[in-house]
Design a protein around this motif. Structure first.
Motif, PDB file in Angstrom:
ATOM      1  N   THR A 127     -16.730  -9.454 -29.610  1.00 46.13           N
ATOM      2  CA  THR A 127     -16.017  -9.687 -28.362  1.00 46.13           C
ATOM      3  C   THR A 127     -15.057 -10.859 -28.554  1.00 46.13           C
ATOM      4  O   THR A 127     -15.134 -11.574 -29.545  1.00 46.13           O
ATOM      5  N   ASP A 128     -14.205 -11.055 -27.550  1.00 44.63           N
ATOM      6  CA  ASP A 128     -13.406 -12.273 -27.558  1.00 44.63           C
ATOM      7  C   ASP A 128     -14.252 -13.373 -26.926  1.00 44.63           C
ATOM      8  O   ASP A 128     -15.421 -13.170 -26.615  1.00 44.63           O
ATOM      9  N   TYR A 135     -23.804 -13.179 -22.442  1.00 41.93           N
ATOM     10  CA  TYR A 135     -23.179 -11.939 -21.978  1.00 41.93           C
ATOM     11  C   TYR A 135     -22.473 -11.233 -23.134  1.00 41.93           C
ATOM     12  O   TYR A 135     -22.633 -10.027 -23.337  1.00 41.93           O
ATOM     13  N   ASN A 136     -21.695 -11.983 -23.922  1.00 40.96           N
ATOM     14  CA  ASN A 136     -20.940 -11.382 -25.015  1.00 40.96           C
ATOM     15  C   ASN A 136     -21.850 -10.823 -26.101  1.00 40.96           C
ATOM     16  O   ASN A 136     -21.569  -9.772 -26.674  1.00 40.96           O
ATOM     17  N   GLU A 137     -22.952 -11.509 -26.392  1.00 37.84           N
ATOM     18  CA  GLU A 137     -23.880 -10.981 -27.402  1.00 37.84           C
ATOM     19  C   GLU A 137     -24.501  -9.672 -26.944  1.00 37.84           C
ATOM     20  O   GLU A 137     -24.593  -8.715 -27.714  1.00 37.84           O
ATOM     21  N   LYS A 138     -24.927  -9.602 -25.684  1.00 42.51           N
ATOM     22  CA  LYS A 138     -25.528  -8.366 -25.167  1.00 42.51           C
ATOM     23  C   LYS A 138     -24.508  -7.230 -25.129  1.00 42.51           C
ATOM     24  O   LYS A 138     -24.805  -6.101 -25.526  1.00 42.51           O
ATOM     25  N   PRO A 172     -14.773 -14.562 -34.727  1.00 41.88           N
ATOM     26  CA  PRO A 172     -13.413 -14.102 -34.463  1.00 41.88           C
ATOM     27  C   PRO A 172     -12.669 -13.861 -35.766  1.00 41.88           C
ATOM     28  O   PRO A 172     -13.055 -14.376 -36.817  1.00 41.88           O
ATOM     29  N   LEU A 173     -11.606 -13.085 -35.696  1.00 43.33           N
ATOM     30  CA  LEU A 173     -10.804 -12.845 -36.880  1.00 43.33           C
ATOM     31  C   LEU A 173     -10.187 -14.158 -37.346  1.00 43.33           C
ATOM     32  O   LEU A 173      -9.760 -14.966 -36.517  1.00 43.33           O
ATOM     33  N   PRO A 174     -10.147 -14.391 -38.643  1.00 43.52           N
ATOM     34  CA  PRO A 174      -9.597 -15.647 -39.159  1.00 43.52           C
ATOM     35  C   PRO A 174      -8.151 -15.851 -38.715  1.00 43.52           C
ATOM     36  O   PRO A 174      -7.351 -14.918 -38.729  1.00 43.52           O
ATOM     37  N   ASN A 183      -9.913  -9.642 -31.216  1.00 44.58           N
ATOM     38  CA  ASN A 183     -11.314  -9.961 -31.473  1.00 44.58           C
ATOM     39  C   ASN A 183     -12.269  -8.981 -30.805  1.00 44.58           C
ATOM     40  O   ASN A 183     -13.439  -8.920 -31.178  1.00 44.58           O
ATOM     41  N   ARG A 184     -11.785  -8.215 -29.843  1.00 39.40           N
ATOM     42  CA  ARG A 184     -12.604  -7.170 -29.218  1.00 39.40           C
ATOM     43  C   ARG A 184     -12.509  -5.943 -30.130  1.00 39.40           C
ATOM     44  O   ARG A 184     -11.587  -5.143 -30.024  1.00 39.40           O
ATOM     45  N   ARG A 185     -13.462  -5.825 -31.016  1.00 40.88           N
ATOM     46  CA  ARG A 185     -13.387  -4.798 -32.043  1.00 40.88           C
ATOM     47  C   ARG A 185     -14.784  -4.377 -32.468  1.00 40.88           C
ATOM     48  O   ARG A 185     -15.767  -5.038 -32.159  1.00 40.88           O
TER      49      ARG A 185
END
Length: 191
Positions: A127-128, A135-138, A172-174, A183-185
């Motif tokens: 996630t971003d 929340y983002n981990e879940k 996140p992407l470097p 980053n939402r991928r």
């Protein structure tokens, strides 16, 4: 010299960050995904990473900063990607895969089928940085699980070959803003 420990810590952080970054083939929405490329990336042997430490004398700070300049590394040839990332589209606040994401996932599934039978694949949901860590981990884990279910149900890939992992906002992407949409991928690595 009193600045030496601080400088050593700074240099370590600089090089450690570069060492942890992995080369990821990042697809954009609508990009064509070639199953042979998928298989080549996911089946590539893991490179052996080696680092060394060089003790420095009391060189001036300018020389140490110049030695830490990453520009020469940028001129070096890029390594073969160790992972690939797809911008899998989901419904808002959901793990429901939208139809626009299916073409790339279908090509990915063809690439996984080209792998040796004993090769497994990690499916990492990312996630971003918007929202809380919890929340983002879940959400990232639910989305990685949804991709795994799709690959199993729609393409008959053996569930034991796929491992879903929720990364949240922690990778996140470097070189990108942690809030950037890229980053939402969903990222895939051979194991």
């Amino acid at each position: 010299m009193c600045h030496r420990p601080l400088l050593a810590t700074l240099l370590f952080a600089l090089f450690a960050g570069a060492a942890m970054a992995q080369d990821v083939r990042l697809y954009r929405a609508g990009d064509s995904v070639d199953p042979r490329d998928v298989a080549a990336i996911l089946d590539a042997p893991k490179p052996i990473k080696m680092r060394s430490i060089k003790l420095l004398d009391d060189a001036p700070v300018a020389k140490l900063v110049a030695a830490a300049d990453p520009a020469p590394a940028a001129a070096a040839p890029r390594a073969h990607p160790s992972a690939l990332a797809l911008p899998v589209q989901f419904a808002f606040d959901s793990a429901d895969i939208l139809p626009a994401a299916r073409a790339q996932l279908d090509a990915l599934a063809e690439g996984i089928r080209l792998l040796p039978d004993d090769k497994s694949v990690a499916i990492e949901g990312h996630t971003d940085a918007t929202g809380s860590d919890e929340y983002n981990e879940k959400l990232s884990h639910r989305r990685a699980q949804a991709v795994k279910r799709y690959l199993v149900a729609q393409h008959g890939i053996e569930p034991a070959r796929l491992r879903a992992i929720g990364m949240g906002e922690h990778a996140p992407l470097p070189g990108r803003d942690p809030h950037a949409a890229e980053n939402r991928r969903v990222q895939f690595r051979g194991e």
